[in-house]
Design an enzyme around this catalytic site. Structure first.
Site, PDB file in Angstrom:
ATOM      1  N   ASP A  67       0.814  -1.219   0.000  1.00 11.79           N
ATOM      2  CA  ASP A  67       0.000   0.000   0.000  1.00 11.79           C
ATOM      3  C   ASP A  67       0.846   1.267   0.000  1.00 11.79           C
ATOM      4  OD1 ASP A  67       0.954  -0.448   2.570  1.00 11.79           O
ATOM      5  OD2 ASP A  67      -1.003  -0.922   3.407  1.00 11.79           O
ATOM      6  N   ASN A 134      -7.039  -2.586  14.244  1.00 10.65           N
ATOM      7  CA  ASN A 134      -8.480  -2.724  14.008  1.00 10.65           C
ATOM      8  C   ASN A 134      -8.787  -3.902  13.068  1.00 10.65           C
ATOM      9  OD1 ASN A 134      -7.746  -1.840  11.481  1.00 10.65           O
ATOM     10  ND2 ASN A 134      -8.975   0.033  11.507  1.00 10.65           N
ATOM     11  N   HIS A 136      -7.193  -4.545  10.097  1.00  8.21           N
ATOM     12  CA  HIS A 136      -6.943  -4.352   8.662  1.00  8.21           C
ATOM     13  C   HIS A 136      -5.673  -5.077   8.212  1.00  8.21           C
ATOM     14  CE1 HIS A 136      -4.628  -0.358   9.485  1.00  8.21           C
ATOM     15  NE2 HIS A 136      -3.743  -1.225   9.032  1.00  8.21           N
ATOM     16  N   GLU A 141      -9.577  -1.703   5.222  1.00  8.38           N
ATOM     17  CA  GLU A 141     -10.130  -1.343   6.518  1.00  8.38           C
ATOM     18  C   GLU A 141     -11.413  -2.121   6.800  1.00  8.38           C
ATOM     19  OE1 GLU A 141      -8.304   0.341   8.478  1.00  8.38           O
ATOM     20  OE2 GLU A 141      -8.325   2.488   8.052  1.00  8.38           O
TER      21      GLU A 141
HETATM   22  C1  GLP Z   1      -0.332   0.259   8.421  1.00  9.42           C
HETATM   23  C2  GLP Z   1      -0.129  -0.566   7.158  1.00  9.42           C
HETATM   24  C3  GLP Z   1      -0.410  -2.017   7.390  1.00  9.42           C
HETATM   25  C4  GLP Z   1       0.294  -2.464   8.650  1.00  9.42           C
HETATM   26  C5  GLP Z   1      -0.260  -1.732   9.824  1.00  9.42           C
HETATM   27  C6  GLP Z   1       0.294  -2.178  11.164  1.00  9.42           C
HETATM   28  O1  GLP Z   1      -1.630   0.719   8.584  1.00  9.42           O
HETATM   29  N1  GLP Z   1      -0.913  -0.109   6.058  1.00  9.42           N
HETATM   30  O2  GLP Z   1       0.001  -2.757   6.261  1.00  9.42           O
HETATM   31  O3  GLP Z   1       0.151  -3.843   8.814  1.00  9.42           O
HETATM   32  O4  GLP Z   1       0.061  -0.372   9.619  1.00  9.42           O
HETATM   33  O5  GLP Z   1       1.346  -1.366  11.555  1.00  9.42           O
HETATM   34  P1  GLP Z   1       2.320  -1.695  12.729  1.00  9.42           P
HETATM   35  O6  GLP Z   1       3.160  -2.819  12.274  1.00  9.42           O
HETATM   36  O7  GLP Z   1       3.101  -0.427  12.916  1.00  9.42           O
HETATM   37  O8  GLP Z   1       1.490  -2.035  13.915  1.00  9.42           O
END
Ligand code: GLP
Length: 240
Positions: A67, A134, A136, A141
């Site tokens: 993304d 959440n 995702h 989302e």
């Molecule tokens: C972002 C990314 C996700 C990722 C998520 C979790 O929102 N788009 O792909 O998995 O963060 O992030 P973290 O690893 O910092 O908890």
């Protein structure tokens, strides 16, 4: 789903980096799907260490990131592209990297281009995923319906807060929209490995694995995948 629990995030990262190195030794042209976020940073450090000691060869691999933020160009210091350059691309020899362009003039076309590029590469062999608190994955989302393919999406307030660390700690500075691989793009990977570490992820890990398959927890769709693995540290696994 195969669940593996490690004592610490570093042990998880070491095991996954070695696993990826073994996959590459067997299939040098491996197509890897990659996440951003704080969770994969130890993995990228470990891949870089393996590279420095000559124990991994990524030179013929192809990568696709999940993304990118809308309106943020690839060389913007806050982009996921810059994050990937800093944490991995600049540290290992990797020629074929792909990241969505959130600043493309025509975002729908950019999403279509990305889907075609994945198809041309033969599909994703190993998709590494993080987990949003959440539920995702990528930027898919929680919603009443999910997108199958790479698309433009609106970010939830909680997700903007979670990404504030890239934008000087200000959630309001995080773009409201992003581009993301869709659920089918992700689920069509031959193997999916979701990594989650830290106590804050435990409730979501429980819902993803033990709860129903629901678009309100996009990661729960991994229950339908033929070869999905969930790699956790001990504190993320406490509710299982
Ligand atoms: C972002 C990314 C996700 C990722 C998520 C979790 O929102 N788009 O792909 O998995 O963060 O992030 P973290 O690893 O910092 O908890």
């Amino acid at each position: 789903m195969i669940v593996r629990v490690f004592a610490t995030p570093d042990q998880l990262a070491r095991a996954l980096a070695r696993d990826i190195a073994r996959c590459l030794a067997k299939h040098p042209r491996l197509v890897l799907g990659l996440p951003t976020g704080r969770t994969p940073i130890p993995l990228y450090n470990e891949l870089s260490r393996l590279y420095d000691s000559g124990r991994i060869d990524l030179s013929r691999a192809t990568t696709f990131n999940l993304d990118e933020f809308v309106g943020v160009s690839s060389n913007d210091p806050r982009s996921y592209h810059t994050f990937m350059r800093e944490h991995l691309f600049a540290r290992v020899k990797l020629r074929r990297t792909n990241v969505l362009d959130g600043a493309a003039a025509d975002l729908d076309r950019e999403c279509e281009r990305y889907e075609r590029a994945i198809a041309r590469a033969g599909g994703i062999d190993v998709q590494i995923l993080g987990l949003g608190a959440n539920g995702h994955i990528g930027f898919n989302e929680p919603a009443s319906a999910l997108h199958a393919r790479t698309h433009r999406t609106r970010l939830r307030p909680a997700t903007r807060r979670a990404n504030a660390f890239l934008f000087g700690g200000r959630a309001s500075a995080v773009p409201r929209e992003a581009l993301s691989m869709g659920m089918a793009t992700i689920l069509h990977a031959r193997r999916a490995v979701l990594i989650a570490t830290g106590a804050a992820k435990a409730p979501c890990v429980e819902r993803m694995i033990k709860g129903p398959v629901t678009p309100m927890v996009p990661a729960s769709f991994l229950q339908l995948h033929r070869h999905a693995e969930v790699w956790l540290d001990r504190v993320a696994a406490v509710r299982l």
